[in-house]
Structure formats: C-alpha cells, structure tokens
Design an enzyme around this catalytic site. Structure first.
Site, short mmCIF file in Angstrom:
data_model
loop_
_atom_site.label_atom_id
_atom_site.label_comp_id
_atom_site.label_asym_id
_atom_site.label_seq_id
_atom_site.Cartn_x
_atom_site.Cartn_y
_atom_site.Cartn_z
N HIS A 26 32.31 38.16 37.52
CA HIS A 26 33.46 38.20 38.70
C HIS A 26 32.98 38.51 39.45
O HIS A 26 32.77 38.34 40.73
CB HIS A 26 35.07 38.63 37.90
N LYS A 50 50.28 34.90 28.33
CA LYS A 50 48.81 35.38 28.12
C LYS A 50 48.44 36.35 27.08
O LYS A 50 47.36 35.91 26.31
CB LYS A 50 47.61 34.75 29.09
N ARG A 99 30.21 28.64 35.77
CA ARG A 99 28.82 28.74 35.10
C ARG A 99 27.93 27.96 34.28
O ARG A 99 26.93 27.66 34.13
CB ARG A 99 29.44 30.03 33.56
O1 PNS Z 1 40.80 33.83 35.21
P1 PNS Z 1 41.68 32.51 34.94
O2 PNS Z 1 42.32 32.85 33.39
O3 PNS Z 1 40.60 30.94 34.15
O4 PNS Z 1 42.10 32.15 35.50
C1 PNS Z 1 43.20 30.56 35.93
C2 PNS Z 1 44.15 31.20 37.09
C3 PNS Z 1 44.74 32.19 37.22
C4 PNS Z 1 43.54 30.03 38.19
C5 PNS Z 1 44.89 30.00 36.82
O5 PNS Z 1 45.59 29.77 35.30
C6 PNS Z 1 46.68 29.47 38.16
O6 PNS Z 1 45.99 29.51 39.12
N1 PNS Z 1 47.97 29.98 37.52
C7 PNS Z 1 48.66 30.12 38.25
C8 PNS Z 1 49.54 29.16 38.01
C9 PNS Z 1 48.71 27.00 38.76
O7 PNS Z 1 49.41 27.62 40.00
N2 PNS Z 1 48.98 26.22 37.93
C10 PNS Z 1 48.81 25.09 38.41
C11 PNS Z 1 47.65 24.29 38.86
S1 PNS Z 1 46.98 23.99 37.37
#
Ligand code: PNS
Length: 172
Positions: A26, A50, A99
């Site tokens: 990150h 989660k 990645r």
């Molecule tokens: O670190 P992560 O868990 O891969 O991050 C995932 C994240 C937070 C980017 C994703 O789950 C997210 O944007 N969640 C918010 C809900 C949302 O907007 N969903 C619609 C897009 S698919």
C-alpha cells in the site's frame, strides 16, 4: 489542471481500500500516487460486514501516523458507495494498485461499475513494485497468526499492532 474559468484546480486523487492492516505494498502505491496528484486522500472503508481485524479507528490511526507531516496526504473514512465519497471530496481520480493479473478481473469489474455510476471519475491503476507483488493484508495476517516473520512486509508499527491483536485474539 486548468478549469473552464481559467482557474487552476488542485488534482485530488482517492486511494480507497480496507487497509486491514496497511502493508508496504500500500505504501508503495501511495508514494506513486502522490506524484500524480496535488492531494491524495487515503480512503479507509468502514466495512462492517467484512469483520476486519482492526477497527476503522485503528486502521486510520496507523495510516495517520505514517503520513503525519505529509500535508498532501489525508486519511479519511468512508461508508457506502466509493463514487459518492469521491464526489463529496472533489476527487476526479480513483487509484488502485495492481499486483498481478489475478487482481485484474475484480479491479476491472469495480472500475467499470464505478465508471457507470460516475462517468466523470477515472480509475487509474498503478503497478506495485514487484517486491510486493505477493503481499496482501490477508496473507500477512495469516502468516502473522501462524507465527511467521512479517517484518519488511508491513510498516513496523503495523507489525507491532498485528502481533498485539493476534495475542489478544488467542487469549479469548
Ligand atoms: O482493500 P480492498 O478491500 O480491496 O478495497 C475494496 C474497496 C474499498 C475499494 C471496495 O470494496 C469499495 O469501493 N467499496 C465501497 C462500495 C462500493 O462503492 N461498491 C461499488 C463498486 S464495485
């Protein structure tokens, strides 16, 4: 960027994630994203369903400590749709790290859904350094739980917090 009125607008980028906990992968993406934006908002998802190891408050506190003294990096929490939060902050760019090819399918789906919801916001993918191509919060937590050495994979403060959290969990 120059707006239609001729004013220079700050380029705000959003780097969203769970950061449970923050890894050196990150940090690598954050450093790369900083060079592309005037202001980078690290957006920490408050993901109730989660069941993260760390509360949003702890995850944010770790990131804040790491970026204290960096005025171009702001750490904020968000719930709900990412694009709603992006609009609220004025961000026009969502940054995600890639990645390996295996990340791509999920990231592509998410980027296209976000584009459908908010066509004015671009998702930009940055390649993590190959050094971190196998590092994820999930794998780091698993290795730490099983007693493996995670130094060099997460910042030192996250390593200490992880060990503490795992000790607490094993006492339960
Ligand atoms: O670190 P992560 O868990 O891969 O991050 C995932 C994240 C937070 C980017 C994703 O789950 C997210 O944007 N969640 C918010 C809900 C949302 O907007 N969903 C619609 C897009 S698919």
């Amino acid at each position: 960027m120059t707006s239609a009125r001729g004013k220079t607008e700050a380029r705000v980028a959003l780097y969203p994630g769970s950061f449970d906990p923050v890894t050196n992968g990150h940090l690598d993406i954050i450093e790369r994203a900083r060079s592309l934006a005037d202001q980078l908002i690290v957006a920490v998802l408050v993901n109730d369903e989660k069941e993260p190891l760390f509360t949003a408050r702890r995850r944010i506190a770790m990131l804040e400590r790491l970026f204290a003294g960096c005025p171009d990096v702001e750490v904020r929490r968000f719930r709900g749709l990412l694009v709603d939060f992006a609009r609220e902050t004025g961000a026009r760019m969502i940054v995600r790290g890639l990645r390996a090819v295996s990340d791509f399918e999920y990231e592509f789906q998410m980027a296209l859904m976000n584009r459908r919801l908010a066509p004015e916001i671009e998702t930009v993918f940055l390649m993590a350094s190959e050094e971190y191509s196998y590092v994820s919060s999930r794998v780091v937590k698993e290795v730490a739980r099983l007693g493996g050495d995670i130094s060099g994979l997460v910042p030192e403060l996250a390593r200490k917090e992880l060990e503490r959290a795992i000790r607490r969990q094993s006492r339960r």
